[in-house]
Design a protein around this motif. Sequence first.
Motif, PDB file in Angstrom:
ATOM      1  N   TYR A  14       0.835  -1.206   0.000  1.00 50.11           N
ATOM      2  CA  TYR A  14       0.000   0.000   0.000  1.00 50.11           C
ATOM      3  C   TYR A  14       0.873   1.261   0.000  1.00 50.11           C
ATOM      4  CZ  TYR A  14      -2.075   3.902   2.588  1.00 50.11           C
ATOM      5  OH  TYR A  14      -2.435   5.142   3.016  1.00 50.11           O
ATOM      6  N   ALA A  15       1.872   1.301   0.899  1.00 52.55           N
ATOM      7  CA  ALA A  15       2.704   2.499   1.026  1.00 52.55           C
ATOM      8  C   ALA A  15       3.534   2.756  -0.233  1.00 52.55           C
ATOM      9  CB  ALA A  15       3.630   2.359   2.236  1.00 52.55           C
ATOM     10  N   TRP A  16       3.941   1.705  -0.892  1.00 51.41           N
ATOM     11  CA  TRP A  16       4.802   1.841  -2.064  1.00 51.41           C
ATOM     12  C   TRP A  16       3.988   2.079  -3.336  1.00 51.41           C
ATOM     13  CZ3 TRP A  16       8.948  -2.384  -3.624  1.00 51.41           C
ATOM     14  CH2 TRP A  16       9.727  -1.893  -4.676  1.00 51.41           C
ATOM     15  N   PHE A  17       3.076   1.155  -3.632  1.00 54.65           N
ATOM     16  CA  PHE A  17       2.369   1.210  -4.909  1.00 54.65           C
ATOM     17  C   PHE A  17       1.252   2.246  -4.931  1.00 54.65           C
ATOM     18  CE2 PHE A  17       3.830  -3.334  -4.768  1.00 54.65           C
ATOM     19  CZ  PHE A  17       4.863  -3.168  -5.680  1.00 54.65           C
ATOM     20  N   ASP A  18       0.552   2.407  -3.806  1.00 58.73           N
ATOM     21  CA  ASP A  18      -0.546   3.376  -3.775  1.00 58.73           C
ATOM     22  C   ASP A  18      -0.081   4.787  -3.429  1.00 58.73           C
ATOM     23  OD1 ASP A  18      -2.232   1.353  -4.391  1.00 58.73           O
ATOM     24  OD2 ASP A  18      -3.378   1.382  -2.524  1.00 58.73           O
ATOM     25  N   MET A  19       0.917   4.892  -2.532  1.00 55.68           N
ATOM     26  CA  MET A  19       1.292   6.204  -2.006  1.00 55.68           C
ATOM     27  C   MET A  19       2.709   6.634  -2.382  1.00 55.68           C
ATOM     28  SD  MET A  19      -1.589   6.643  -0.645  1.00 55.68           S
ATOM     29  CE  MET A  19      -1.262   8.276   0.014  1.00 55.68           C
TER      30      MET A  19
ATOM     31  N   LYS B  51      -1.677  11.329   6.099  1.00 58.59           N
ATOM     32  CA  LYS B  51      -2.952  11.985   5.798  1.00 58.59           C
ATOM     33  C   LYS B  51      -3.992  10.964   5.335  1.00 58.59           C
ATOM     34  CE  LYS B  51      -1.048  16.497   4.514  1.00 58.59           C
ATOM     35  NZ  LYS B  51      -0.845  17.467   3.400  1.00 58.59           N
ATOM     36  N   ASP B  52      -3.557  10.010   4.526  1.00 61.21           N
ATOM     37  CA  ASP B  52      -4.491   9.010   4.001  1.00 61.21           C
ATOM     38  C   ASP B  52      -5.013   8.112   5.111  1.00 61.21           C
ATOM     39  OD1 ASP B  52      -5.753   8.079   1.591  1.00 61.21           O
ATOM     40  OD2 ASP B  52      -4.541   6.258   1.743  1.00 61.21           O
ATOM     41  N   ILE B  53      -4.142   7.727   6.039  1.00 57.38           N
ATOM     42  CA  ILE B  53      -4.560   6.887   7.166  1.00 57.38           C
ATOM     43  C   ILE B  53      -5.596   7.613   8.015  1.00 57.38           C
ATOM     44  CG2 ILE B  53      -3.789   5.848   9.338  1.00 57.38           C
ATOM     45  CD1 ILE B  53      -1.145   5.175   7.934  1.00 57.38           C
ATOM     46  N   ALA B  54      -5.346   8.909   8.260  1.00 58.24           N
ATOM     47  CA  ALA B  54      -6.269   9.688   9.089  1.00 58.24           C
ATOM     48  C   ALA B  54      -7.593   9.962   8.379  1.00 58.24           C
ATOM     49  CB  ALA B  54      -5.609  11.009   9.486  1.00 58.24           C
ATOM     50  N   LYS B  55      -7.553  10.009   7.046  1.00 58.96           N
ATOM     51  CA  LYS B  55      -8.745  10.404   6.275  1.00 58.96           C
ATOM     52  C   LYS B  55      -9.680   9.237   5.997  1.00 58.96           C
ATOM     53  CE  LYS B  55      -8.092  11.276   1.931  1.00 58.96           C
ATOM     54  NZ  LYS B  55      -7.630  11.944   0.681  1.00 58.96           N
ATOM     55  N   ARG B  56      -9.115   8.054   5.787  1.00 62.73           N
ATOM     56  CA  ARG B  56      -9.948   6.912   5.367  1.00 62.73           C
ATOM     57  C   ARG B  56     -10.074   5.899   6.506  1.00 62.73           C
ATOM     58  NH1 ARG B  56      -8.669   4.904  -0.605  1.00 62.73           N
ATOM     59  NH2 ARG B  56      -6.453   4.956  -0.063  1.00 62.73           N
ATOM     60  N   PRO B  57     -11.296   5.708   7.048  1.00 59.36           N
ATOM     61  CA  PRO B  57     -11.482   4.836   8.221  1.00 59.36           C
ATOM     62  C   PRO B  57     -11.004   3.402   8.014  1.00 59.36           C
ATOM     63  CG  PRO B  57     -13.431   6.187   7.870  1.00 59.36           C
ATOM     64  CD  PRO B  57     -12.542   6.394   6.673  1.00 59.36           C
TER      65      PRO B  57
ATOM     66  N   PHE C 135      -4.456  -0.118   9.805  1.00 57.75           N
ATOM     67  CA  PHE C 135      -3.185   0.323  10.369  1.00 57.75           C
ATOM     68  C   PHE C 135      -3.149   0.095  11.880  1.00 57.75           C
ATOM     69  CE2 PHE C 135      -0.365   3.680  12.066  1.00 57.75           C
ATOM     70  CZ  PHE C 135       0.809   3.316  11.426  1.00 57.75           C
ATOM     71  N   THR C 136      -4.282   0.284  12.541  1.00 60.19           N
ATOM     72  CA  THR C 136      -4.358   0.026  13.984  1.00 60.19           C
ATOM     73  C   THR C 136      -4.066  -1.447  14.283  1.00 60.19           C
ATOM     74  OG1 THR C 136      -5.988   1.789  14.275  1.00 60.19           O
ATOM     75  CG2 THR C 136      -5.825   0.160  16.034  1.00 60.19           C
TER      76      THR C 136
END
Length: 222
Positions: free
Chosen positions: A94-99, A108-114, A120-121
């Motif tokens: 996720y961190a590499w290919f998406d972000m 920001k993406d972690i905080a924005k998308r539940p 991540f939790t």
Amino acid sequence: MNKLLLHKAGKPVVFLLSLLPFAWLVWGAFTGGLGANPAEYLVRATGDWTLRFLCIVLAVTPLRVMAGLPGLARYRRMLGLFVYFYVCLHFLSYAWFDMGLDLPSIVKDIAKRPFILVGFTAFVLLTPLAATSFNRAIKALGVRRWQWLHKLVYLIAGLGLLHFFWMRAGKNNFAEVFVYAAIIGVLLGWRAWHALGRRRATAAAASTGAAPTRAVRVQPGK
């Protein structure tokens, strides 16, 4: 069967079998076998294998108790570490290919998308479990505290299932969600039923003054 589980070759065999999904994904990446969107395929496949190994870990104790196979206990910690291995691959994909490994964007993406926050939790909660999956950590914490810490796996299973549900919700594909929910529900339900049975047996023994029946506890894997 228990003799096979206790054989010295048992752990290497289980280790290699647990690496097969990773080897298959690597092979697919190099041979173009991951479909039209390899990045999305890798993110989803590593997430699926994380949940599958989590189910396998949760199944070890019920199978050990019901089938009378104490040798299964020696594989539990290794299988638990493979849960962490695949969740690390899932997050890295996720961190590499998406972000694009852009840390501020990831935060920001972690905080924005539940659904990402929930996943991540679960990843964060798995980290101390993986970090304490060796004998020295058990001795340092003490068996009782170690067991209480590793009860987080039940919360992690719920968070992982919720993360999986939200991922599938966008495509209205809930068949796999129901399958995993049923498996995890049965495995956690067995634990609740077994714990209630132990408490009743202890209470009955205390009321009659008899020695309580020795409880079957979840032992750290060897």
